[in-house]
Design an enzyme around this catalytic site. Structure first.
Site, mmCIF file in Angstrom:
data_model
loop_
_atom_site.group_PDB
_atom_site.id
_atom_site.type_symbol
_atom_site.label_atom_id
_atom_site.label_comp_id
_atom_site.label_asym_id
_atom_site.label_seq_id
_atom_site.Cartn_x
_atom_site.Cartn_y
_atom_site.Cartn_z
ATOM 1 C CB THR A 82 2.869 0.791 6.232
ATOM 2 O OG1 THR A 82 1.459 0.526 6.606
ATOM 3 C CG2 THR A 82 3.527 0.463 7.414
ATOM 4 C CB ILE A 83 -1.242 4.846 6.213
ATOM 5 C CG1 ILE A 83 -1.981 4.062 5.603
ATOM 6 C CG2 ILE A 83 -0.720 5.845 4.993
ATOM 7 C CD1 ILE A 83 -3.307 4.324 5.420
ATOM 8 C CG ASP A 84 -1.898 -0.218 7.672
ATOM 9 O OD1 ASP A 84 -2.803 0.830 7.446
ATOM 10 O OD2 ASP A 84 -1.663 -1.256 6.888
ATOM 11 N NE ARG B 245 -2.147 -4.343 -0.917
ATOM 12 C CZ ARG B 245 -1.740 -3.760 -0.065
ATOM 13 N NH1 ARG B 245 -0.647 -3.742 0.751
ATOM 14 N NH2 ARG B 245 -2.547 -2.671 0.324
ATOM 15 N NE ARG C 263 -2.897 2.724 0.117
ATOM 16 C CZ ARG C 263 -3.632 1.775 -0.352
ATOM 17 N NH1 ARG C 263 -4.062 1.096 0.469
ATOM 18 N NH2 ARG C 263 -3.459 1.612 -1.698
ATOM 19 N NE ARG D 62 -27.756 10.050 8.635
ATOM 20 C CZ ARG D 62 -29.179 9.864 9.120
ATOM 21 N NH1 ARG D 62 -29.323 8.880 10.270
ATOM 22 N NH2 ARG D 62 -30.274 10.638 8.914
ATOM 23 C CB SER E 261 6.960 -4.618 1.136
ATOM 24 O OG SER E 261 5.562 -4.033 0.816
ATOM 25 N N GLY F 25 0.718 -1.251 0.016
ATOM 26 C CA GLY F 25 0.021 -0.018 0.057
ATOM 27 C C GLY F 25 0.900 1.278 0.028
ATOM 28 C CG ASP G 140 1.056 -2.859 10.186
ATOM 29 O OD1 ASP G 140 2.084 -2.234 9.650
ATOM 30 O OD2 ASP G 140 0.507 -3.508 9.620
ATOM 31 N NE ARG H 261 -2.469 -4.579 5.213
ATOM 32 C CZ ARG H 261 -3.084 -5.314 4.160
ATOM 33 N NH1 ARG H 261 -3.945 -6.071 4.369
ATOM 34 N NH2 ARG H 261 -2.856 -4.798 2.950
ATOM 35 N NE ARG I 8 -15.353 16.553 17.760
ATOM 36 C CZ ARG I 8 -15.791 15.853 18.709
ATOM 37 N NH1 ARG I 8 -17.382 15.765 19.098
ATOM 38 N NH2 ARG I 8 -15.175 14.851 19.439
ATOM 39 C CG MET J 102 -7.822 2.415 5.481
ATOM 40 S SD MET J 102 -6.723 2.838 3.951
ATOM 41 C CE MET J 102 -7.903 2.260 2.767
ATOM 42 N N GLY K 41 5.839 -1.556 3.873
ATOM 43 C CA GLY K 41 5.446 -2.107 5.164
ATOM 44 C C GLY K 41 5.927 -3.564 5.468
ATOM 45 C CG ASP K 42 4.905 -6.841 8.825
ATOM 46 O OD1 ASP K 42 6.006 -6.694 9.379
ATOM 47 O OD2 ASP K 42 4.226 -7.745 8.872
ATOM 48 C CB ILE L 71 -9.172 10.742 1.666
ATOM 49 C CG1 ILE L 71 -9.507 10.499 2.887
ATOM 50 C CG2 ILE L 71 -10.436 10.934 0.602
ATOM 51 C CD1 ILE L 71 -10.363 11.636 3.711
HETATM 52 O O1 F6P Z 1 -1.570 -1.340 4.387
HETATM 53 C C1 F6P Z 1 -2.440 -0.126 3.927
HETATM 54 C C2 F6P Z 1 -3.813 -0.327 3.820
HETATM 55 O O2 F6P Z 1 -4.342 1.124 3.475
HETATM 56 C C3 F6P Z 1 -4.439 -0.953 4.860
HETATM 57 O O3 F6P Z 1 -4.742 0.272 5.790
HETATM 58 C C4 F6P Z 1 -5.902 -1.387 4.130
HETATM 59 O O4 F6P Z 1 -6.572 -2.234 4.765
HETATM 60 C C5 F6P Z 1 -5.313 -1.778 2.989
HETATM 61 O O5 F6P Z 1 -3.992 -1.188 2.699
HETATM 62 C C6 F6P Z 1 -6.077 -1.807 1.759
HETATM 63 O O6 F6P Z 1 -5.364 -2.362 0.716
HETATM 64 P P1 F6P Z 1 -5.816 -2.109 -0.757
HETATM 65 O O7 F6P Z 1 -5.069 -0.947 -1.388
HETATM 66 O O8 F6P Z 1 -5.441 -3.483 -1.673
HETATM 67 O O9 F6P Z 1 -7.149 -1.875 -1.047
#
Ligand code: F6P
Length: 318
Positions: free
Chosen positions: A124-126, A71, A251, A242, A104, A10, A128, A170, A153, A168, A101-102, A249
Protein backbone atom coordinates in the site's frame (compact mmCIF):
# COMPACT_ATOMS: atom_id res chain seq x y z
CA UNK A 1 -1.22 -28.33 -3.21
CA UNK A 2 -2.75 -25.47 -5.23
CA UNK A 3 -2.10 -21.76 -4.63
CA UNK A 4 -4.46 -18.89 -5.47
CA UNK A 5 -3.30 -15.29 -5.54
CA UNK A 6 -5.10 -11.94 -5.61
CA UNK A 7 -4.33 -8.24 -5.29
CA UNK A 8 -6.76 -6.16 -3.26
CA UNK A 9 -7.52 -2.59 -2.19
CA UNK A 10 -5.78 0.48 -3.58
CA UNK A 11 -3.16 -0.63 -6.10
CA UNK A 12 0.50 0.02 -5.37
CA UNK A 13 3.61 0.01 -7.59
CA UNK A 14 5.42 -3.29 -6.99
CA UNK A 15 2.29 -5.45 -6.77
CA UNK A 16 3.22 -6.96 -10.13
CA UNK A 17 6.78 -7.64 -8.99
CA UNK A 18 5.38 -9.46 -5.93
CA UNK A 19 2.94 -11.43 -8.09
CA UNK A 20 5.78 -12.44 -10.41
CA UNK A 21 7.89 -13.62 -7.48
CA UNK A 22 5.04 -15.72 -6.04
CA UNK A 23 4.24 -17.31 -9.41
CA UNK A 24 7.86 -18.00 -10.33
CA UNK A 25 8.66 -19.52 -6.91
CA UNK A 26 5.54 -21.71 -7.09
CA UNK A 27 6.33 -22.87 -10.63
CA UNK A 28 9.93 -23.57 -9.62
CA UNK A 29 8.53 -25.98 -7.01
CA UNK A 30 5.98 -27.45 -9.46
CA UNK A 31 3.02 -26.06 -7.50
CA UNK A 32 -0.02 -25.13 -9.62
CA UNK A 33 -0.99 -21.47 -9.17
CA UNK A 34 -4.18 -19.61 -10.03
CA UNK A 35 -4.71 -15.88 -10.42
CA UNK A 36 -7.92 -14.40 -9.03
CA UNK A 37 -8.89 -11.25 -10.96
CA UNK A 38 -10.33 -8.13 -9.28
CA UNK A 39 -9.45 -8.99 -5.69
CA UNK A 40 -12.02 -10.50 -3.32
CA UNK A 41 -14.86 -9.36 -5.63
CA UNK A 42 -13.38 -11.53 -8.41
CA UNK A 43 -13.07 -14.46 -6.03
CA UNK A 44 -16.79 -14.20 -5.25
CA UNK A 45 -17.49 -14.10 -8.99
CA UNK A 46 -15.20 -17.08 -9.63
CA UNK A 47 -12.99 -15.00 -11.92
CA UNK A 48 -10.11 -17.44 -11.59
CA UNK A 49 -7.46 -18.25 -14.20
CA UNK A 50 -4.42 -20.56 -14.27
CA UNK A 51 -1.07 -18.75 -14.23
CA UNK A 52 2.17 -19.91 -15.82
CA UNK A 53 5.74 -18.66 -15.97
CA UNK A 54 4.73 -16.72 -19.09
CA UNK A 55 1.72 -15.02 -17.43
CA UNK A 56 4.12 -12.93 -15.38
CA UNK A 57 6.77 -12.28 -18.03
CA UNK A 58 7.61 -8.62 -18.65
CA UNK A 59 5.57 -7.30 -15.68
CA UNK A 60 8.28 -6.64 -13.07
CA UNK A 61 8.55 -3.03 -14.25
CA UNK A 62 4.82 -2.32 -14.49
CA UNK A 63 2.82 -0.16 -12.08
CA UNK A 64 -0.76 -1.13 -11.19
CA UNK A 65 -1.66 -4.80 -11.00
CA UNK A 66 -2.24 -7.08 -13.99
CA UNK A 67 -4.69 -9.05 -11.81
CA UNK A 68 -6.56 -5.78 -11.20
CA UNK A 69 -8.01 -4.84 -7.82
CA UNK A 70 -11.20 -3.86 -6.03
CA UNK A 71 -12.76 -3.05 -2.67
CA UNK A 72 -15.62 -5.51 -2.15
CA UNK A 73 -18.34 -4.60 0.35
CA UNK A 74 -19.94 -8.05 0.14
CA UNK A 75 -16.66 -9.74 1.05
CA UNK A 76 -16.62 -7.75 4.27
CA UNK A 77 -19.74 -9.61 5.44
CA UNK A 78 -19.56 -13.06 7.08
CA UNK A 79 -21.76 -14.43 4.28
CA UNK A 80 -19.31 -13.07 1.71
CA UNK A 81 -16.34 -14.60 3.52
CA UNK A 82 -18.05 -18.01 3.84
CA UNK A 83 -18.96 -17.90 0.14
CA UNK A 84 -15.32 -17.11 -0.71
CA UNK A 85 -14.17 -20.05 1.39
CA UNK A 86 -16.56 -22.41 -0.41
CA UNK A 87 -15.39 -21.17 -3.82
CA UNK A 88 -11.74 -21.79 -2.89
CA UNK A 89 -12.69 -25.35 -1.87
CA UNK A 90 -14.64 -25.85 -5.09
CA UNK A 91 -11.52 -24.93 -7.10
CA UNK A 92 -9.26 -27.05 -4.90
CA UNK A 93 -7.25 -23.93 -3.94
CA UNK A 94 -5.84 -24.81 -0.53
CA UNK A 95 -3.56 -21.78 -0.10
CA UNK A 96 -4.38 -18.14 -0.82
CA UNK A 97 -1.82 -15.34 -1.17
CA UNK A 98 -3.24 -11.85 -0.61
CA UNK A 99 -1.26 -8.81 -1.77
CA UNK A 100 -2.69 -5.60 -0.30
CA UNK A 101 -2.89 -3.15 2.55
CA UNK A 102 -4.36 -3.21 6.02
CA UNK A 103 -8.01 -3.77 4.97
CA UNK A 104 -7.07 -6.53 2.53
CA UNK A 105 -4.96 -8.30 5.15
CA UNK A 106 -7.86 -8.05 7.63
CA UNK A 107 -9.87 -9.85 4.92
CA UNK A 108 -7.18 -12.54 4.79
CA UNK A 109 -7.43 -12.82 8.59
CA UNK A 110 -11.19 -13.39 8.33
CA UNK A 111 -10.55 -16.24 5.88
CA UNK A 112 -7.89 -17.67 8.18
CA UNK A 113 -10.50 -17.80 10.96
CA UNK A 114 -12.69 -19.82 8.60
CA UNK A 115 -9.87 -22.34 8.14
CA UNK A 116 -8.27 -21.06 4.91
CA UNK A 117 -4.47 -21.26 4.62
CA UNK A 118 -3.56 -17.65 3.83
CA UNK A 119 -0.33 -15.74 3.31
CA UNK A 120 -0.23 -11.94 3.23
CA UNK A 121 2.12 -9.55 1.45
CA UNK A 122 1.83 -5.88 2.56
CA UNK A 123 1.40 -3.50 -0.37
CA UNK A 124 0.00 0.00 0.00
CA UNK A 125 1.34 3.43 -0.86
CA UNK A 126 0.02 4.66 2.51
CA UNK A 127 2.68 2.66 4.43
CA UNK A 128 0.18 2.31 7.26
CA UNK A 129 0.65 -1.42 7.89
CA UNK A 130 2.85 -1.01 10.95
CA UNK A 131 4.23 -4.55 11.21
CA UNK A 132 6.53 -3.96 8.24
CA UNK A 133 9.15 -1.22 8.20
CA UNK A 134 7.98 -0.36 4.71
CA UNK A 135 5.08 -1.54 2.57
CA UNK A 136 5.38 -2.25 -1.17
CA UNK A 137 4.55 0.85 -3.23
CA UNK A 138 5.35 3.50 -0.64
CA UNK A 139 8.86 4.22 -1.88
CA UNK A 140 7.69 4.70 -5.46
CA UNK A 141 4.81 6.95 -4.34
CA UNK A 142 7.24 9.13 -2.38
CA UNK A 143 9.58 9.34 -5.38
CA UNK A 144 6.65 10.34 -7.59
CA UNK A 145 5.65 13.01 -5.07
CA UNK A 146 9.21 14.31 -4.87
CA UNK A 147 9.42 14.60 -8.65
CA UNK A 148 6.11 16.48 -8.84
CA UNK A 149 6.88 18.78 -5.90
CA UNK A 150 10.27 19.70 -7.37
CA UNK A 151 8.38 21.03 -10.39
CA UNK A 152 5.90 22.83 -8.16
CA UNK A 153 8.81 24.41 -6.32
CA UNK A 154 10.18 25.85 -9.58
CA UNK A 155 7.04 27.87 -10.20
CA UNK A 156 6.51 28.62 -6.51
CA UNK A 157 9.97 30.18 -6.43
CA UNK A 158 9.48 32.17 -9.65
CA UNK A 159 6.27 33.73 -8.32
CA UNK A 160 7.27 34.19 -4.66
CA UNK A 161 4.36 32.08 -3.49
CA UNK A 162 3.36 29.53 -0.93
CA UNK A 163 2.08 26.22 -2.32
CA UNK A 164 0.11 23.80 -0.19
CA UNK A 165 0.68 20.31 -1.63
CA UNK A 166 -1.81 17.63 -0.61
CA UNK A 167 -0.71 13.99 -0.72
CA UNK A 168 -2.44 10.67 -0.09
CA UNK A 169 -2.11 8.32 2.88
CA UNK A 170 -5.53 8.09 4.52
CA UNK A 171 -4.89 8.56 8.26
CA UNK A 172 -1.16 8.00 7.86
CA UNK A 173 1.17 10.96 7.28
CA UNK A 174 4.13 9.00 5.93
CA UNK A 175 3.96 10.19 2.31
CA UNK A 176 3.79 13.81 3.51
CA UNK A 177 6.58 13.23 6.02
CA UNK A 178 9.10 11.41 3.81
CA UNK A 179 8.39 13.47 0.69
CA UNK A 180 8.40 16.64 2.80
CA UNK A 181 11.81 15.81 4.23
CA UNK A 182 13.21 15.06 0.77
CA UNK A 183 11.93 18.21 -0.93
CA UNK A 184 12.93 20.48 1.94
CA UNK A 185 9.34 21.45 2.74
CA UNK A 186 9.02 24.38 5.12
CA UNK A 187 5.97 22.92 6.88
CA UNK A 188 4.59 19.39 7.11
CA UNK A 189 1.03 18.86 8.37
CA UNK A 190 0.20 15.26 9.32
CA UNK A 191 -2.57 13.56 11.33
CA UNK A 192 -0.10 12.14 13.85
CA UNK A 193 1.09 15.51 15.18
CA UNK A 194 -1.13 18.25 16.58
CA UNK A 195 -0.43 21.57 14.93
CA UNK A 196 -1.17 25.18 15.67
CA UNK A 197 -2.25 27.31 12.71
CA UNK A 198 -0.73 30.45 14.25
CA UNK A 199 2.53 28.62 14.76
CA UNK A 200 2.60 27.58 11.08
CA UNK A 201 1.91 31.14 9.92
CA UNK A 202 4.54 32.54 12.28
CA UNK A 203 7.12 30.17 10.79
CA UNK A 204 6.16 31.34 7.29
CA UNK A 205 6.27 34.99 8.40
CA UNK A 206 9.69 34.57 10.01
CA UNK A 207 10.92 33.22 6.67
CA UNK A 208 9.35 36.19 4.89
CA UNK A 209 11.15 38.63 7.20
CA UNK A 210 14.44 36.97 6.27
CA UNK A 211 13.58 37.38 2.58
CA UNK A 212 12.40 33.84 1.94
CA UNK A 213 9.52 34.29 -0.47
CA UNK A 214 8.67 30.75 -1.56
CA UNK A 215 7.42 27.96 0.67
CA UNK A 216 6.15 24.41 0.27
CA UNK A 217 3.57 23.28 2.81
CA UNK A 218 3.11 19.49 2.72
CA UNK A 219 -0.37 18.40 3.71
CA UNK A 220 -1.34 14.78 4.42
CA UNK A 221 -4.91 14.10 3.26
CA UNK A 222 -5.72 12.89 6.79
CA UNK A 223 -5.57 16.59 7.78
CA UNK A 224 -8.10 17.70 5.18
CA UNK A 225 -8.01 19.37 1.79
CA UNK A 226 -5.53 21.99 0.62
CA UNK A 227 -8.59 24.10 -0.19
CA UNK A 228 -9.21 24.58 3.53
CA UNK A 229 -5.75 26.07 4.02
CA UNK A 230 -4.94 28.40 1.14
CA UNK A 231 -7.21 31.35 1.99
CA UNK A 232 -6.42 31.45 5.74
CA UNK A 233 -2.67 31.18 5.05
CA UNK A 234 -2.76 33.92 2.42
CA UNK A 235 -4.83 36.21 4.66
CA UNK A 236 -2.48 35.75 7.58
CA UNK A 237 0.87 35.89 5.74
CA UNK A 238 -0.04 38.23 2.87
CA UNK A 239 1.86 35.91 0.54
CA UNK A 240 0.01 34.64 -2.53
CA UNK A 241 -0.92 31.05 -1.76
CA UNK A 242 -1.85 28.29 -4.17
CA UNK A 243 -2.61 24.61 -3.66
CA UNK A 244 -2.11 21.32 -5.48
CA UNK A 245 -3.61 17.90 -4.90
CA UNK A 246 -1.13 15.35 -6.28
CA UNK A 247 -3.94 12.76 -6.46
CA UNK A 248 -3.74 9.45 -8.27
CA UNK A 249 -0.37 9.97 -9.91
CA UNK A 250 0.96 8.77 -6.55
CA UNK A 251 -0.53 5.33 -7.14
CA UNK A 252 0.93 4.72 -10.59
CA UNK A 253 4.27 4.34 -12.30
CA UNK A 254 7.09 1.87 -12.59
CA UNK A 255 8.18 0.59 -9.15
CA UNK A 256 11.44 1.86 -7.68
CA UNK A 257 14.43 -0.36 -6.96
CA UNK A 258 13.40 -0.57 -3.30
CA UNK A 259 9.82 -1.61 -4.06
CA UNK A 260 10.91 -4.24 -6.60
CA UNK A 261 13.42 -5.54 -4.10
CA UNK A 262 11.02 -5.98 -1.17
CA UNK A 263 8.25 -7.23 -3.50
CA UNK A 264 10.50 -9.94 -4.95
CA UNK A 265 11.71 -11.02 -1.52
CA UNK A 266 8.26 -11.02 0.08
CA UNK A 267 6.78 -13.01 -2.81
CA UNK A 268 9.56 -15.58 -2.59
CA UNK A 269 9.26 -15.94 1.20
CA UNK A 270 5.46 -16.25 1.04
CA UNK A 271 5.73 -19.38 -1.12
CA UNK A 272 8.61 -20.77 0.96
CA UNK A 273 6.36 -20.44 4.04
CA UNK A 274 3.57 -22.33 2.25
CA UNK A 275 5.96 -25.12 1.27
CA UNK A 276 7.16 -25.41 4.88
CA UNK A 277 3.55 -25.66 6.04
CA UNK A 278 3.89 -22.32 7.86
CA UNK A 279 1.02 -20.40 6.30
CA UNK A 280 -1.29 -18.08 8.24
CA UNK A 281 1.19 -15.22 8.32
CA UNK A 282 2.26 -12.11 6.51
CA UNK A 283 5.78 -11.57 5.22
CA UNK A 284 7.10 -8.37 6.77
CA UNK A 285 10.43 -6.61 6.69
CA UNK A 286 11.60 -5.71 10.18
CA UNK A 287 15.03 -4.22 10.84
CA UNK A 288 16.23 -5.48 7.48
CA UNK A 289 15.02 -9.09 7.92
CA UNK A 290 12.10 -10.82 6.24
CA UNK A 291 9.85 -12.44 8.83
CA UNK A 292 6.74 -14.59 8.54
CA UNK A 293 4.61 -13.02 11.27
CA UNK A 294 1.25 -14.57 12.25
CA UNK A 295 -1.52 -12.41 10.78
CA UNK A 296 -3.33 -11.85 14.09
CA UNK A 297 -0.08 -10.63 15.63
CA UNK A 298 0.90 -8.44 12.66
CA UNK A 299 -2.49 -6.75 12.52
CA UNK A 300 -2.06 -5.68 16.14
CA UNK A 301 1.32 -4.00 15.63
CA UNK A 302 0.70 -0.24 15.89
CA UNK A 303 2.00 2.01 13.16
CA UNK A 304 4.80 4.10 14.64
CA UNK A 305 5.18 7.63 13.31
CA UNK A 306 8.75 8.76 12.69
CA UNK A 307 8.64 11.79 14.99
CA UNK A 308 12.40 12.07 14.86
CA UNK A 309 12.30 12.78 11.11
CA UNK A 310 9.42 15.22 11.63
CA UNK A 311 11.42 17.17 14.23
CA UNK A 312 14.41 17.34 11.89
CA UNK A 313 12.25 18.94 9.20
CA UNK A 314 11.47 21.80 11.58
CA UNK A 315 15.18 22.36 12.16
CA UNK A 316 16.31 21.98 8.55
CA UNK A 317 13.65 24.31 7.18
CA UNK A 318 14.42 27.38 9.30
O1 F6P B 1 -5.05 3.35 0.29
C1 F6P B 1 -4.50 3.94 -0.85
C2 F6P B 1 -5.24 5.20 -1.20
O2 F6P B 1 -4.67 5.73 -2.39
C3 F6P B 1 -5.31 6.25 -0.11
O3 F6P B 1 -4.12 6.99 0.01
C4 F6P B 1 -6.48 7.08 -0.58
O4 F6P B 1 -7.08 7.76 0.50
C5 F6P B 1 -7.41 6.02 -1.11
O5 F6P B 1 -6.60 4.91 -1.47
C6 F6P B 1 -8.21 6.42 -2.31
O6 F6P B 1 -9.08 5.38 -2.58
P1 F6P B 1 -9.86 5.19 -3.94
O7 F6P B 1 -8.94 4.55 -4.92
O8 F6P B 1 -10.99 4.27 -3.57
O9 F6P B 1 -10.31 6.56 -4.37
Amino acid sequence: MKIGILTSGGDAPGMNAALRAVVRTAVYHNIPIYGINNGYAGLLEKDIIPLTVYSVANIIQLGGTILRSSRSEFFQTVTGQKTATRILEEYGIDHLVVIGGDGSLKGAMALKELGVNVMGIPATIDNDFGASDFNIGFDTAVNTAIDAISKIRDTTYSHNRINVVQVMGRKCGDIALYAGFSVGAEIVIVPEVEYDFEDICNTLLRGKERGKMHNIVMLAEGRGSYRDYIVPIEERTRVTTRGTNLGYIQRGGSPSHYDRNIAGNMGYHAVEAIIKNQSGGVIVKRNGNYINMPLEEALEVPKVFNKDLYDKIRILSI
